[in-house]
Design an enzyme around this catalytic site. Sequence first.
Site, PDB file in Angstrom:
ATOM      1  N   LYS A  76      -7.950   3.985   2.524  1.00 17.31           N
ATOM      2  CA  LYS A  76      -6.917   4.213   1.500  1.00 17.31           C
ATOM      3  C   LYS A  76      -5.819   3.165   1.671  1.00 17.31           C
ATOM      4  O   LYS A  76      -5.420   2.853   2.776  1.00 17.31           O
ATOM      5  CB  LYS A  76      -6.318   5.616   1.652  1.00 17.31           C
ATOM      6  CG  LYS A  76      -7.340   6.736   1.668  1.00 17.31           C
ATOM      7  CD  LYS A  76      -8.172   6.810   0.414  1.00 17.31           C
ATOM      8  CE  LYS A  76      -9.110   7.996   0.448  1.00 17.31           C
ATOM      9  NZ  LYS A  76     -10.505   7.646   0.299  1.00 17.31           N
ATOM     10  N   GLY A  77      -5.372   2.612   0.558  1.00 20.96           N
ATOM     11  CA  GLY A  77      -4.319   1.612   0.603  1.00 20.96           C
ATOM     12  C   GLY A  77      -4.827   0.206   0.356  1.00 20.96           C
ATOM     13  O   GLY A  77      -4.034  -0.714   0.190  1.00 20.96           O
ATOM     14  N   CYS A  78      -6.139   0.043   0.323  1.00 24.85           N
ATOM     15  CA  CYS A  78      -6.717  -1.267   0.003  1.00 24.85           C
ATOM     16  C   CYS A  78      -6.867  -1.378  -1.507  1.00 24.85           C
ATOM     17  O   CYS A  78      -7.305  -0.440  -2.172  1.00 24.85           O
ATOM     18  CB  CYS A  78      -8.092  -1.432   0.655  1.00 24.85           C
ATOM     19  SG  CYS A  78      -8.032  -1.818   2.400  1.00 24.85           S
ATOM     20  N   GLU A  79      -6.495  -2.522  -2.037  1.00 24.45           N
ATOM     21  CA  GLU A  79      -6.644  -2.771  -3.463  1.00 24.45           C
ATOM     22  C   GLU A  79      -8.124  -2.842  -3.836  1.00 24.45           C
ATOM     23  O   GLU A  79      -8.541  -2.361  -4.880  1.00 24.45           O
ATOM     24  CB  GLU A  79      -5.942  -4.094  -3.806  1.00 24.45           C
ATOM     25  CG  GLU A  79      -5.837  -4.380  -5.271  1.00 24.45           C
ATOM     26  CD  GLU A  79      -5.026  -5.632  -5.503  1.00 24.45           C
ATOM     27  OE1 GLU A  79      -5.631  -6.708  -5.605  1.00 24.45           O
ATOM     28  OE2 GLU A  79      -3.793  -5.540  -5.580  1.00 24.45           O
ATOM     29  N   SER A  80      -8.914  -3.420  -2.978  1.00 24.89           N
ATOM     30  CA  SER A  80     -10.355  -3.507  -3.166  1.00 24.89           C
ATOM     31  C   SER A  80     -11.008  -2.291  -2.524  1.00 24.89           C
ATOM     32  O   SER A  80     -10.372  -1.568  -1.765  1.00 24.89           O
ATOM     33  CB  SER A  80     -10.899  -4.768  -2.480  1.00 24.89           C
ATOM     34  OG  SER A  80     -10.232  -5.900  -2.945  1.00 24.89           O
TER      35      SER A  80
END
Length: 151
Positions: A62-66
């Site tokens: 969680k928190g990754c754009e990808s």
Amino acid sequence: MLNPSTTPSAQLFLPLSDELVDAVNLIEQANNWQDKYRQIMLLGKLIPPLAAEFKHQDAQVKGCESQAWLYHYRLNEQHFYIADSDARIVKGLMGLLLVACQGKTAEQIQQFDVNQYFAHLGLSGQLSPSRTNGLTALAQAIVAYTHDVGT
């Protein structure tokens, strides 16, 4: 929580190859951002892809754009990870973190400073804010697994 039948076998959690470690050294030695970026992309290609059946929402960072997936396995006092992403640059950045943390103890991983590591590699200030946030989320997930004795 994932069903054990849908998680990777413990046999997939191996020490990293010398080729991956050498790739990180090339990033450190590169003289400019373009060369470092190219080496990060090449590093990402060295990380085996995660089988489609393991790309579960529960394993996503969680928190990754990808889209990025992370699995953990603890053997004795050492922690091992496998990771994948749908973005090549993210996969290369994951590789940097894996090289820094694979096979280390909980204490070593908890003392790891991702900002200092990336400054040492000459990557500070080169990544977009969203990439930096994603990288921080991944580093936090790696550390969080060291606190969870059930994984």
